[in-house]
Design a protein around this motif. Structure first.
Motif, PDB file in Angstrom:
ATOM      1  N   GLY A   1      58.072 -37.447 115.000  1.00  0.00           N
ATOM      2  CA  GLY A   1      56.650 -37.243 114.745  1.00  0.00           C
ATOM      3  C   GLY A   1      55.920 -36.878 116.011  1.00  0.00           C
ATOM      4  O   GLY A   1      56.518 -36.515 117.015  1.00  0.00           O
ATOM      5  N   PRO A   2      54.598 -37.028 116.000  1.00  0.00           N
ATOM      6  CA  PRO A   2      53.799 -36.610 117.141  1.00  0.00           C
ATOM      7  C   PRO A   2      54.193 -37.304 118.429  1.00  0.00           C
ATOM      8  O   PRO A   2      54.181 -36.703 119.495  1.00  0.00           O
ATOM      9  CB  PRO A   2      52.359 -36.983 116.714  1.00  0.00           C
ATOM     10  CG  PRO A   2      52.405 -37.035 115.221  1.00  0.00           C
ATOM     11  CD  PRO A   2      53.768 -37.503 114.866  1.00  0.00           C
ATOM     12  N   ARG A   3      54.558 -38.597 118.364  1.00  0.00           N
ATOM     13  CA  ARG A   3      54.881 -39.311 119.593  1.00  0.00           C
ATOM     14  C   ARG A   3      56.130 -38.754 120.262  1.00  0.00           C
ATOM     15  O   ARG A   3      56.298 -38.836 121.471  1.00  0.00           O
ATOM     16  CB  ARG A   3      55.051 -40.798 119.301  1.00  0.00           C
ATOM     17  CG  ARG A   3      55.324 -41.600 120.572  1.00  0.00           C
ATOM     18  CD  ARG A   3      55.281 -43.083 120.323  1.00  0.00           C
ATOM     19  NE  ARG A   3      55.586 -43.812 121.538  1.00  0.00           N
ATOM     20  CZ  ARG A   3      54.726 -44.021 122.528  1.00  0.00           C
ATOM     21  NH1 ARG A   3      53.498 -43.530 122.447  1.00  0.00           N
ATOM     22  NH2 ARG A   3      55.076 -44.713 123.594  1.00  0.00           N
ATOM     23  N   ALA A   4      57.054 -38.192 119.449  1.00  0.00           N
ATOM     24  CA  ALA A   4      58.296 -37.680 120.023  1.00  0.00           C
ATOM     25  C   ALA A   4      58.035 -36.531 120.970  1.00  0.00           C
ATOM     26  O   ALA A   4      58.811 -36.278 121.882  1.00  0.00           O
ATOM     27  CB  ALA A   4      59.240 -37.242 118.900  1.00  0.00           C
ATOM     28  N   ALA A   5      56.947 -35.815 120.782  1.00  0.00           N
ATOM     29  CA  ALA A   5      56.648 -34.675 121.649  1.00  0.00           C
ATOM     30  C   ALA A   5      55.999 -35.101 122.946  1.00  0.00           C
ATOM     31  O   ALA A   5      55.886 -34.322 123.881  1.00  0.00           O
ATOM     32  CB  ALA A   5      55.736 -33.691 120.912  1.00  0.00           C
ATOM     33  N   SER A   6      55.514 -36.365 123.005  1.00  0.00           N
ATOM     34  CA  SER A   6      54.872 -36.844 124.224  1.00  0.00           C
ATOM     35  C   SER A   6      55.933 -37.316 125.213  1.00  0.00           C
ATOM     36  O   SER A   6      57.119 -37.416 124.890  1.00  0.00           O
ATOM     37  CB  SER A   6      53.904 -37.973 123.892  1.00  0.00           C
ATOM     38  OG  SER A   6      54.614 -39.081 123.359  1.00  0.00           O
ATOM     39  N   ARG A   7      55.472 -37.623 126.393  1.00  0.00           N
ATOM     40  CA  ARG A   7      56.385 -38.081 127.432  1.00  0.00           C
ATOM     41  C   ARG A   7      56.994 -39.427 127.046  1.00  0.00           C
ATOM     42  O   ARG A   7      56.261 -40.376 126.717  1.00  0.00           O
ATOM     43  CB  ARG A   7      55.631 -38.208 128.750  1.00  0.00           C
ATOM     44  CG  ARG A   7      56.503 -38.667 129.901  1.00  0.00           C
ATOM     45  CD  ARG A   7      55.671 -38.832 131.151  1.00  0.00           C
ATOM     46  NE  ARG A   7      56.484 -39.346 132.238  1.00  0.00           N
ATOM     47  CZ  ARG A   7      56.004 -39.715 133.417  1.00  0.00           C
ATOM     48  NH1 ARG A   7      54.696 -39.625 133.640  1.00  0.00           N
ATOM     49  NH2 ARG A   7      56.794 -40.159 134.364  1.00  0.00           N
ATOM     50  N   PRO A   8      58.325 -39.582 127.086  1.00  0.00           N
ATOM     51  CA  PRO A   8      58.946 -40.857 126.728  1.00  0.00           C
ATOM     52  C   PRO A   8      58.496 -41.961 127.682  1.00  0.00           C
ATOM     53  O   PRO A   8      58.212 -41.713 128.861  1.00  0.00           O
ATOM     54  CB  PRO A   8      60.449 -40.586 126.865  1.00  0.00           C
ATOM     55  CG  PRO A   8      60.579 -39.101 126.802  1.00  0.00           C
ATOM     56  CD  PRO A   8      59.333 -38.550 127.401  1.00  0.00           C
ATOM     57  N   THR A   9      58.435 -43.174 127.173  1.00  0.00           N
ATOM     58  CA  THR A   9      57.997 -44.314 127.968  1.00  0.00           C
ATOM     59  C   THR A   9      59.095 -45.367 128.032  1.00  0.00           C
ATOM     60  O   THR A   9      60.096 -45.312 127.299  1.00  0.00           O
ATOM     61  CB  THR A   9      56.733 -44.945 127.365  1.00  0.00           C
ATOM     62  OG1 THR A   9      57.079 -45.529 126.095  1.00  0.00           O
ATOM     63  CG2 THR A   9      55.638 -43.912 127.178  1.00  0.00           C
ATOM     64  N   LEU A  10      58.852 -46.322 128.908  1.00  0.00           N
ATOM     65  CA  LEU A  10      59.774 -47.439 129.037  1.00  0.00           C
ATOM     66  C   LEU A  10      59.883 -48.193 127.705  1.00  0.00           C
ATOM     67  O   LEU A  10      60.958 -48.651 127.315  1.00  0.00           O
ATOM     68  CB  LEU A  10      59.282 -48.347 130.160  1.00  0.00           C
ATOM     69  CG  LEU A  10      60.112 -49.569 130.543  1.00  0.00           C
ATOM     70  CD1 LEU A  10      60.032 -49.772 132.064  1.00  0.00           C
ATOM     71  CD2 LEU A  10      59.605 -50.815 129.856  1.00  0.00           C
ATOM     72  N   ARG A  11      58.769 -48.279 126.971  1.00  0.00           N
ATOM     73  CA  ARG A  11      58.768 -48.961 125.674  1.00  0.00           C
ATOM     74  C   ARG A  11      59.658 -48.223 124.669  1.00  0.00           C
ATOM     75  O   ARG A  11      60.327 -48.856 123.837  1.00  0.00           O
ATOM     76  CB  ARG A  11      57.337 -49.074 125.152  1.00  0.00           C
ATOM     77  CG  ARG A  11      57.180 -49.978 123.934  1.00  0.00           C
ATOM     78  CD  ARG A  11      55.719 -50.178 123.592  1.00  0.00           C
ATOM     79  NE  ARG A  11      55.000 -50.819 124.680  1.00  0.00           N
ATOM     80  CZ  ARG A  11      54.998 -52.129 124.906  1.00  0.00           C
ATOM     81  NH1 ARG A  11      55.684 -52.929 124.099  1.00  0.00           N
ATOM     82  NH2 ARG A  11      54.319 -52.639 125.911  1.00  0.00           N
ATOM     83  N   ASP A  12      59.688 -46.890 124.748  1.00  0.00           N
ATOM     84  CA  ASP A  12      60.555 -46.117 123.856  1.00  0.00           C
ATOM     85  C   ASP A  12      62.021 -46.443 124.108  1.00  0.00           C
ATOM     86  O   ASP A  12      62.828 -46.550 123.169  1.00  0.00           O
ATOM     87  CB  ASP A  12      60.318 -44.624 124.055  1.00  0.00           C
ATOM     88  CG  ASP A  12      58.936 -44.188 123.603  1.00  0.00           C
ATOM     89  OD1 ASP A  12      58.398 -44.821 122.672  1.00  0.00           O
ATOM     90  OD2 ASP A  12      58.404 -43.217 124.184  1.00  0.00           O
ATOM     91  N   VAL A  13      62.384 -46.575 125.381  1.00  0.00           N
ATOM     92  CA  VAL A  13      63.770 -46.908 125.715  1.00  0.00           C
ATOM     93  C   VAL A  13      64.114 -48.285 125.164  1.00  0.00           C
ATOM     94  O   VAL A  13      65.190 -48.492 124.576  1.00  0.00           O
ATOM     95  CB  VAL A  13      63.987 -46.865 127.240  1.00  0.00           C
ATOM     96  CG1 VAL A  13      65.437 -47.233 127.584  1.00  0.00           C
ATOM     97  CG2 VAL A  13      63.656 -45.488 127.797  1.00  0.00           C
ATOM     98  N   ALA A  14      63.203 -49.242 125.338  1.00  0.00           N
ATOM     99  CA  ALA A  14      63.442 -50.597 124.834  1.00  0.00           C
ATOM    100  C   ALA A  14      63.605 -50.591 123.318  1.00  0.00           C
ATOM    101  O   ALA A  14      64.495 -51.253 122.761  1.00  0.00           O
ATOM    102  CB  ALA A  14      62.274 -51.503 125.251  1.00  0.00           C
ATOM    103  N   ARG A  15      62.737 -49.833 122.617  1.00  0.00           N
ATOM    104  CA  ARG A  15      62.804 -49.770 121.157  1.00  0.00           C
ATOM    105  C   ARG A  15      64.123 -49.134 120.712  1.00  0.00           C
ATOM    106  O   ARG A  15      64.742 -49.564 119.735  1.00  0.00           O
ATOM    107  CB  ARG A  15      61.607 -48.978 120.626  1.00  0.00           C
ATOM    108  CG  ARG A  15      61.525 -48.959 119.094  1.00  0.00           C
ATOM    109  CD  ARG A  15      60.353 -48.126 118.614  1.00  0.00           C
ATOM    110  NE  ARG A  15      59.069 -48.672 119.089  1.00  0.00           N
ATOM    111  CZ  ARG A  15      58.298 -48.056 119.978  1.00  0.00           C
ATOM    112  NH1 ARG A  15      58.663 -46.886 120.488  1.00  0.00           N
ATOM    113  NH2 ARG A  15      57.163 -48.604 120.343  1.00  0.00           N
ATOM    114  N   THR A  16      64.566 -48.118 121.411  1.00  0.00           N
ATOM    115  CA  THR A  16      65.805 -47.427 121.054  1.00  0.00           C
ATOM    116  C   THR A  16      67.009 -48.354 121.131  1.00  0.00           C
ATOM    117  O   THR A  16      67.900 -48.339 120.272  1.00  0.00           O
ATOM    118  CB  THR A  16      66.019 -46.218 121.981  1.00  0.00           C
ATOM    119  OG1 THR A  16      64.950 -45.299 121.808  1.00  0.00           O
ATOM    120  CG2 THR A  16      67.345 -45.526 121.696  1.00  0.00           C
TER     121      THR A  16
END
Length: 370
Positions: free
Chosen positions: A10-25
């Protein structure tokens, strides 16, 4: 450990990845991912490798350095202020030795060095880089006393070490015995019987006014190093009332300037038999000028440098030694002390005359003073 969660879309995937994204993954806490970058000793090697691999797959480049520095209140960067153009800083061997020793002194504290040099255009605002620099402290190397550049540094009110300058504004000071070294150089020539001396000086002020130094110009000296070395030459000359000193000012500390100044000096004052130089670089130019004029060194002209660069031994150059690596180490220790909230004592390192093969008695020694 739970299985890795799908990468967000979705829209967030196009934004710059964050540390929180890595944790969620990976299904781990944000603190765990942060430790992989900032406190790797807190994680197993396998877990850290998995976190870094997932970060790479997501395109996450690591914590934002600016945000991290804001949280810590430190940038991890020291500004070295050099009152000359950047290319000149790298062309000057003494400056290169000094900068290298400073860098080594602060390396173990994970500090980096940012060189803030003056612009080539004398009309440009030299203070802009200082005022905008994101640094934890300053090391000021080669700045004229009272200059806008020095005032800009002191106005920042950050931990500051002044090198070869008068201490002021709560800053620390590291320098050498400039006057003592210069006095020893001139006294050596006088003891050999020279009575007509020339002196190739570094810049007296920041307006680049190369050539013969008038009495009025000498009163305008703004660089402490130059002022102290002239003071040393004058002190030696005072012991020989029949001796004369001719001052010449360089526009830059280069062999070309040293050569030009020596040619001008000897054409205007052919009676000169000895030249003291405020740097080995200027002395190299003096040796070139002697060769151009067909003069032998030291038979027709004695030459003394200042610094004792590594190349000076090969030139057999008589010079004044200064402990440049020790000076850089002392500056590094002083700025680290300031960053730790301490007040380091002023440091003045010794100099000494190194006599080699470019000095000898003049061919026709002057008659001794009555």
């Amino acid at each position: 450990m739970p299985p890795a969660k799908p990468v967000p879309t979705g829209p967030r995937a196009a934004s710059r990845p964050t540390l929180r994204d890595v944790a969620r993954t990976l299904g781990v806490s944000v603190a765990t991912v942060s430790n992989a970058y900032n406190r790797p000793d807190q994680l197993s090697e396998d877990l850290r490798d998995r976190i870094l691999a997932a970060a790479r797959d997501l395109g996450y480049q690591g914590p934002d350095p600016l945000a991290r520095s804001l949280r810590r209140g430190r940038t991890g960067v020291l500004g070295v202020v050099y009152d000359a153009p950047l290319d000149y800083a790298f062309a000057d061997p003494a400056a290169a030795l000094f900068l290298g020793s400073v860098t080594r002194a602060v390396h173990d504290r994970d500090l980096n060095v940012l060189l803030l040099a003056a612009p080539h255009d004398p009309q440009a605002d030299a203070t802009l880089a200082v005022r905008n620099a994101s640094v934890d402290g300053f090391i000021v190397y080669c700045a004229a006393g009272g200059s806008p550049l020095l005032r800009a540094v002191l106005d920042r009110a950050l931990p500051t070490v002044l090198v070869d300058q008068d201490p002021q504004g709560g800053s620390a000071h590291v320098g050498i015995d400039d006057a003592g070294g210069a006095q020893a150089a001139a006294a050596h020539l006088l003891s050999l019987g020279h009575r007509q001396l020339g002196a190739l000086c570094l810049e007296l002020a920041g307006d680049r006014h190369p050539g013969p130094v008038s009495p009025a110009r000498e009163t305008q000296v703004a660089y402490r190093t130059t002022a102290q070395r002239i003071r040393g030459y004058r002190a030696a000359m005072a012991e020989c009332p029949d001796a004369t000193l001719h001052l010449m000012e360089a526009g830059q500390n280069t062999p070309a300037d040293g050569e030009t100044l020596t040619l001008d000096l000897l054409r205007a004052h052919p009676e000169v038999t000895g030249v003291v130089c405020m740097s080995d670089v200027l002395a190299q130019g003096a040796l070139r000028a002697a060769a151009t004029l067909g003069l032998s060194v030291p038979g027709d002209l004695s030459v003394i440098g200042y610094d004792d660069l590594p190349s000076s031994g090969a030139l057999n150059l008589t010079t004044v030694w200064q402990p440049t690596p020790d000076k850089g180490a002392a500056v590094g220790a002083a700025i680290l002390a300031l960053l730790d909230g301490q007040e380091p004592a002023p440091v003045t390192l010794p100099t000494r005359l190194v006599v080699r093969g470019t000095t000898a008695p003049p061919r026709s020694p002057a008659a001794p003073t009555a």
